[in-house]
Motif scaffolding. Structure first.
Motif, PDB file in Angstrom:
ATOM      1  N   LEU A 193      40.522  25.806  18.993  1.00 21.42           N
ATOM      2  CA  LEU A 193      41.299  25.134  17.954  1.00 21.42           C
ATOM      3  C   LEU A 193      40.829  23.702  17.738  1.00 21.42           C
ATOM      4  CD1 LEU A 193      44.889  26.406  18.869  1.00 21.42           C
ATOM      5  CD2 LEU A 193      43.347  27.312  17.129  1.00 21.42           C
ATOM      6  N   TRP A 199      44.846  26.305  12.094  1.00 25.85           N
ATOM      7  CA  TRP A 199      44.838  27.745  11.868  1.00 25.85           C
ATOM      8  C   TRP A 199      45.896  28.092  10.812  1.00 25.85           C
ATOM      9  CZ3 TRP A 199      49.419  30.253  13.011  1.00 25.85           C
ATOM     10  CH2 TRP A 199      50.303  29.582  13.870  1.00 25.85           C
ATOM     11  N   VAL A 223      42.575  35.605  14.070  1.00 25.15           N
ATOM     12  CA  VAL A 223      43.055  34.319  13.559  1.00 25.15           C
ATOM     13  C   VAL A 223      42.231  33.904  12.349  1.00 25.15           C
ATOM     14  CG1 VAL A 223      43.736  31.981  14.213  1.00 25.15           C
ATOM     15  CG2 VAL A 223      43.374  33.708  16.001  1.00 25.15           C
ATOM     16  N   SER A 224      42.908  33.376  11.329  1.00 24.80           N
ATOM     17  CA  SER A 224      42.202  32.762  10.195  1.00 24.80           C
ATOM     18  C   SER A 224      42.493  31.271  10.187  1.00 24.80           C
ATOM     19  CB  SER A 224      42.627  33.394   8.871  1.00 24.80           C
ATOM     20  OG  SER A 224      44.017  33.236   8.658  1.00 24.80           O
ATOM     21  N   PHE A 225      41.541  30.502   9.661  1.00 26.78           N
ATOM     22  CA  PHE A 225      41.609  29.043   9.707  1.00 26.78           C
ATOM     23  C   PHE A 225      41.538  28.439   8.311  1.00 26.78           C
ATOM     24  CE2 PHE A 225      40.375  30.229  13.932  1.00 26.78           C
ATOM     25  CZ  PHE A 225      40.949  29.277  14.756  1.00 26.78           C
ATOM     26  N   PHE A 324      50.432  28.061  18.181  1.00 26.15           N
ATOM     27  CA  PHE A 324      49.560  29.238  18.176  1.00 26.15           C
ATOM     28  C   PHE A 324      50.032  30.253  19.219  1.00 26.15           C
ATOM     29  CE2 PHE A 324      45.960  31.572  19.925  1.00 26.15           C
ATOM     30  CZ  PHE A 324      45.440  32.162  18.783  1.00 26.15           C
ATOM     31  N   SER A 340      51.125  29.837  10.113  1.00 25.36           N
ATOM     32  CA  SER A 340      51.427  28.509  10.648  1.00 25.36           C
ATOM     33  C   SER A 340      52.652  27.941   9.950  1.00 25.36           C
ATOM     34  CB  SER A 340      50.219  27.591  10.425  1.00 25.36           C
ATOM     35  OG  SER A 340      50.502  26.281  10.834  1.00 25.36           O
TER      36      SER A 340
END
Length: 366
Positions: A193, A199, A223-225, A324, A340
Motif C-alpha cells: 500500500l 486502494w 485489490v484495485s487501486f 484495508f 474504500s
C-alpha cells in the motif's frame, strides 16, 4: 542533525521487545533506554538486566509517574495497544506502537482523537517501509521513471504450528483482532500500500484450514487501486516453505523482493522491460543498502522528532492499512466487494474485524 539523545522506554518485554532493545542499542548515540515495564515483574527485571536498563516497573502508569520519557515503545499483546497508547498521549508522550496498532477501526479512531488532544504523537511499527530498496522503489515510481503501475502480487506464506497458538491471546478476535491478515501479512501488504497508494476496492475470502483458532489461518484478496493497478494478496500461517514476497509490474520494469522477516538489497531483483535497460543503472545509482527493520524505522522516528514533526508511520497512513484489513474481512464474511470508505460507524466491521462473527463460528454452534 540534532545531537539530542531521546529518553525512551519499552512497555511489554516479550519476544518483539528484543527487536526494539537491539535497535536502541545500535542507536545508542541517539537514544537512552531508561526504563521498561511489564505485568510480569520477573520478566521486566530480566529484560532490564539483559539490556542494561536502569529501571523496571510493573506497569505503564508507574513508569510514567517515575520517569520523564520522550518516547514509549509499546510491545504488548495487541489488545493492550490502544488503551496504553491513549494513556501515553494523555501524558503528552509520543508512542511507537507495534502492529496491529488497534483491534478495530473504532479503537483506531479513538486513538486519533486522543492524539488530536495531545502534544504527543502515535507512530505504528511498519518497518518494511524503511529499507533503502523500498525507498528507492517509491522514489522511482513517484518520478514516473517506471511508467504506470499495472499489476502487483503480495504473499506472506508463513508456518505456525498448533503450539504457537497456545499463548492465550493468539488466534482470537478479542485479543489479537484477527489471524494472519492482522498479525503476519500486515507488514507485506502495508509495504504494498505504501508503494501503490490509495486502494479502491477489495474482494476477499478468509478460511480456517488447519489451526485450532477462532480466527482465519488463510486469507486472500483481489485489490484495485486509484492509479489503475490491480493486486493479489495472500496471508497464511499454514505454509511449510515460508516466504514473504512482493512483485510490482510496471510498464517499464518488474521489481521484486523475496525474504522472510526482513530484507536488504540482495533480496531484490530489478528487471527492465525491453528498451528500458538504462533503468537498471538508476536502480543501483545511490549505492545505499539499508536493511528493513526496527532500527531503520526508529532512526526515522528520531529524525522526525529532531525536525519537530510527527514520526512515521503516522496515524493517517496506518489507518489506510487498517481499513484495508477491515475491508478484507468484511468482503470475506459477507461475500461482497467492499470499497474504500464503505465501512462506516454503523458497520459491525468497525467495532470488530470479524463483524457479526466468522462463518465457521456459526457453523460450529449447536
Amino acid at each position: 542533525m540534532s545531537d539530542r539523545r531521546y529518553r525512551t522506554a519499552i512497555v511489554g518485554t516479550g519476544g518483539i521487545a528484543v527487536a526494539h532493545g537491539r535497535a536502541l542499542k545500535d542507536l545508542w548515540h541517539r537514544a537512552d533506554l531508561v526504563a521498561v515495564a511489564d505485568v510480569d515483574p520477573t520478566r521486566a527485571k530480566a529484560f532490564a538486566d539483559r539490556w542494561d536498563v536502569p529501571h523496571a516497573y510493573d506497569g505503564l502508569a508507574e513508569l510514567l509517574d517515575a520517569q520523564q520519557v520522550d518516547l514509549v515503545h509499546l510491545c504488548t499483546p495487541p489488545e493492550q495497544h490502544a488503551p496504553l497508547a491513549v494513556q501515553c498521549l494523555r501524558a503528552g508522550v509520543t508512542v511507537l506502537v507495534e502492529k496491529p496498532p488497534t483491534l478495530s477501526l473504532a479503537e483506531f479512531d479513538e486513538m486519533v482523537e486522543a492524539e488530536r488532544l495531545s502534544t504527543g504523537h502515535v507512530a505504528t511499527v511498519f518497518q518494511h517501509r524503511f529499507g533503502s530498496a523500498a525507498n528507492r522503489l517509491r522514489r522511482l515510481a513517484a518520478a514516473g521513471d517506471l511508467g504506470r503501475p499495472l499489476l502487483a502480487t503480495c504473499a506472506t506464506q508463513w508456518y505456525r504450528d498448533d503450539a504457537y497458538f497456545s499463548a492465550p491471546w493468539r488466534g482470537t478476535w478479542e485479543s489479537e483482532g484477527g489471524g494472519p491478515t492482522m498479525g503476519h501479512g500486515i507488514h507485506q501488504f502495508d509495504l504494498l500500500l505504501s508503494v501503490l497508494g490509495p486502494w479502491i476496492e477489495v474482494t476477499a475470502l478468509a478460511v480456517r484450514q488447519a489451526r485450532p483458532t477462532d480466527t482465519e489461518d488463510v486469507s486472500m484478496a483481489l485489490v484495485s487501486f486509484d492509479n489503475g493497478a490491480v493486486a493479489s494478496v495472500v496471508n497464511s500461517v499454514i505454509s511449510p516453505r515460508q516466504t514473504s514476497a512482493l512483485r510490482f509490474d510496471y510498464e517499464h520494469a518488474t521489481v521484486e523482493v523475496e525474504h522472510l522477516y526482513g530484507y536488504d538489497d540482495k533480496d531484490w531483483t530489478f528487471t527492465p522491460a525491453p528498451g528500458h535497460d538504462t533503468l537498471l543503472a538508476e536502480w543501483t545509482a545511490d549505492g545505499q543498502n539499508v536493511p528493513s527493520g526496527h532500527a531503520a524505522q526508529i532512526e526515522a522516528v528520531f529524525d522526525a522528532l529532531d525536525r519537530g514533526e510527527p514520526p512515521p508511520v503516522r496515524l493517517a497512513d496506518a489507518r489506510r492499512t487498517m481499513e484495508f484489513v477491515a475491508a478484507l474481512y468484511a468482503s470475506a464474511f459477507t461475500g461482497k466487494r467492499v470499497r474504500s470508505g464503505q465501512i462506516g460507524p454503523d458497520s459491525p466491521f468497525t467495532t470488530r474485524m470479524d463483524g457479526a462473527g466468522a462463518p465457521w463460528k456459526e457453523a460450529a454452534s449447536p
